[in-house]
Enzyme design. Structure first.
Site, PDB file in Angstrom:
ATOM      1  N   GLU A 126       0.872  -1.177   0.000  1.00  0.00           N
ATOM      2  CA  GLU A 126       0.000   0.000   0.000  1.00  0.00           C
ATOM      3  C   GLU A 126       0.904   1.219   0.000  1.00  0.00           C
ATOM      4  OE1 GLU A 126      -3.902   1.813   2.299  1.00  0.00           O
ATOM      5  OE2 GLU A 126      -2.524   0.525   3.385  1.00  0.00           O
ATOM      6  N   HIS A 212     -10.022   0.602   0.403  1.00  0.00           N
ATOM      7  CA  HIS A 212     -10.863   1.118   1.498  1.00  0.00           C
ATOM      8  C   HIS A 212     -11.637   2.362   1.073  1.00  0.00           C
ATOM      9  CE1 HIS A 212      -7.261   3.515   2.334  1.00  0.00           C
ATOM     10  NE2 HIS A 212      -6.673   2.553   3.006  1.00  0.00           N
ATOM     11  N   GLY A 245     -17.588   0.337  11.430  1.00  0.00           N
ATOM     12  CA  GLY A 245     -18.383   1.439  11.957  1.00  0.00           C
ATOM     13  C   GLY A 245     -17.548   2.617  12.411  1.00  0.00           C
ATOM     14  N   HIS A 247     -14.035   3.313  10.601  1.00  0.00           N
ATOM     15  CA  HIS A 247     -13.432   3.776   9.357  1.00  0.00           C
ATOM     16  C   HIS A 247     -14.487   4.261   8.375  1.00  0.00           C
ATOM     17  CE1 HIS A 247      -9.906   1.723  10.958  1.00  0.00           C
ATOM     18  NE2 HIS A 247      -9.196   2.345  10.035  1.00  0.00           N
ATOM     19  N   ASP A 269      -8.028  -4.450   7.218  1.00  0.00           N
ATOM     20  CA  ASP A 269      -7.115  -3.322   7.419  1.00  0.00           C
ATOM     21  C   ASP A 269      -6.571  -3.357   8.847  1.00  0.00           C
ATOM     22  OD1 ASP A 269      -5.882  -1.061   6.171  1.00  0.00           O
ATOM     23  OD2 ASP A 269      -7.160   0.279   7.335  1.00  0.00           O
ATOM     24  N   LEU A 295      -6.234   8.221  12.938  1.00  0.00           N
ATOM     25  CA  LEU A 295      -6.809   6.886  12.806  1.00  0.00           C
ATOM     26  C   LEU A 295      -5.923   6.045  11.902  1.00  0.00           C
ATOM     27  CD1 LEU A 295      -9.274   4.950  13.282  1.00  0.00           C
ATOM     28  CD2 LEU A 295     -10.258   5.927  11.201  1.00  0.00           C
ATOM     29  N   GLY A 297      -5.146   1.530  11.697  1.00  0.00           N
ATOM     30  CA  GLY A 297      -5.803   0.291  11.323  1.00  0.00           C
ATOM     31  C   GLY A 297      -6.959  -0.082  12.234  1.00  0.00           C
TER      32      GLY A 297
END
Length: 367
Positions: A126, A212, A245, A247, A269, A295, A297
């Protein structure tokens, strides 16, 4: 020796079967039969009315079992991660590293290449070719402009284990996207401020996934719907979502599912707590942050993500299970996992009505 998994509600990835049993020989599913056809002398595994489902497949996970892979680049850590994931029902995974130095990427690739595990399907990088404006928890100093020689070096070292790369289409030359795809890498758009047109152009160049959805990307705006809008408007691009709920709000998950239908799949993730190295993740109950509060993982398992889809997003269980197994297998072009089907690998999970794992088979062996 033939083994028969019976007395459960069977979700095959194609249909839901009652009063049927799965016949396993060695590492393969050789039949699915009505329970009244079970031979009298068969070796039975009684699932006591629980759910029997295909093993889960996670295409984006950074660690498990107490190890963050990028912070513990050892064969021992890789095995511990794999073993822990299997116990939780994930029988296939692509170990992931966030944007890092090329030396770290090369070492991680070597470890994955040289330490096979039946659940380890490859590596997902990533970054580092992302947009700094949407770096999220990624470390800015490691973000790079894509260079052909560097990508060629990664591909040569990988020898086929590099399965997925997340990059920003607006910063990557189409020639380099083609180079990755021609070498069997699934290219996913993420950490990007792509406009709708830039994202659409990237999809036309062969980018086949969005990483994501909504997190770390251009917003869905009514004057330019950005990468989310291009994903929705595509007929083929798949999108991963982190169904915790946190991310993403469950309402956004529900809306996205209605638009994407079979093009949405689940990832965790997930990271592990780590207090050393460039990526220090601090556990905050049900998620993780960087030391500055950003924020990072999740603390999900795929089974928990399935449960959240059912309980909070009005997604039927059979479809939520496909999002965690069948669709990820399709993305990897694997035709022997992701379903309970004759000729497929005997990778199975049994869980109860409380979403607790009771049994796992990997390659026909109970774990």
């Amino acid at each position: 020796m033939v083994k028969i998994v019976t007395n459960g509600l069977l979700y095959t990835g194609e249909e839901v079967l009652t009063h049927h049993a799965v016949v396993i020989q060695k590492d393969q599913i050789i039949d699915i039969i009505p329970e009244y056809e079970i031979p009298a002398n068969a070796e039975l595994i009684d699932c006591k009315g629980s759910f029997i489902v295909p093993g889960f497949i996670d295409l984006q996970i950074y660690g498990a079992g107490g190890y963050l892979f990028s912070g513990n680049l050892t064969a021992e850590a890789l095995k511990a991660i794999a073993d822990d994931l299997v116990k939780k029902g994930t029988t296939g995974f692509v170990i992931t590293l966030a944007t890092n130095s090329i030396d770290v990427f090369l070492e991680a690739i070597r470890l994955v290449r040289d330490n096979p595990h039946p659940a380890l399907l490859g590596i997902h990088l990533e970054g580092p070719y992302i947009n700094p404006a949407k770096r999220g928890a990624h470390i800015e100093q490691y973000i790079k402009v894509p260079q052909r020689k560097e990508i060629e070096a990664l591909l040569k070292e990988a020898a086929g284990v590099l399965k997925i790369m997340t990059l920003a289409p607006e910063v990557t030359d189409p020639v380099l996207i083609k180079l990755l795809i021609d070498n069997g890498v699934i290219v996913s758009a993420g950490h990007s401020i792509a406009t709708f047109q830039q994202a659409t152009d990237g999809f036309a160049q062969g980018i086949s996934c969005t990483t994501h959805l909504f997190n770390a990307m251009s917003p869905f705006h009514h004057r330019d719907t950005g990468l989310p809008g291009a994903t929705f408007q595509s007929k083929t691009v798949m999108a991963s979502m982190v169904a915790d709920g946190i991310h993403i709000d469950y309402q956004a998950l529900m809306i996205s599912k209605k638009l994407l239908q079979e093009r949405m799949f689940l990832i965790t993730d997930a990271v592990e707590e780590c207090h050393e190295g460039p990526y220090q993740h601090m556990k905050q109950g049900d998620h993780f942050t960087m030391p500055d509060g950003t924020l990072s993982g999740s603390a999900l398992t795929l089974l928990k993500a399935v449960e959240n889809c059912v309980n909070h997003a009005d997604i039927p269980l059979d479809e939520a299970l496909r999002m965690a197994s069948t669709y990820p297998a399709q993305i990897l072009n694997k035709t022997d996992v992701g379903k309970i089907k004759i000729g497929y690998k005997a990778d199975l999970v049994v869980f109860n009505s409380e979403y607790q794992v009771e049994k796992v088979w990997l390659n026909g062996l109970i774990q």
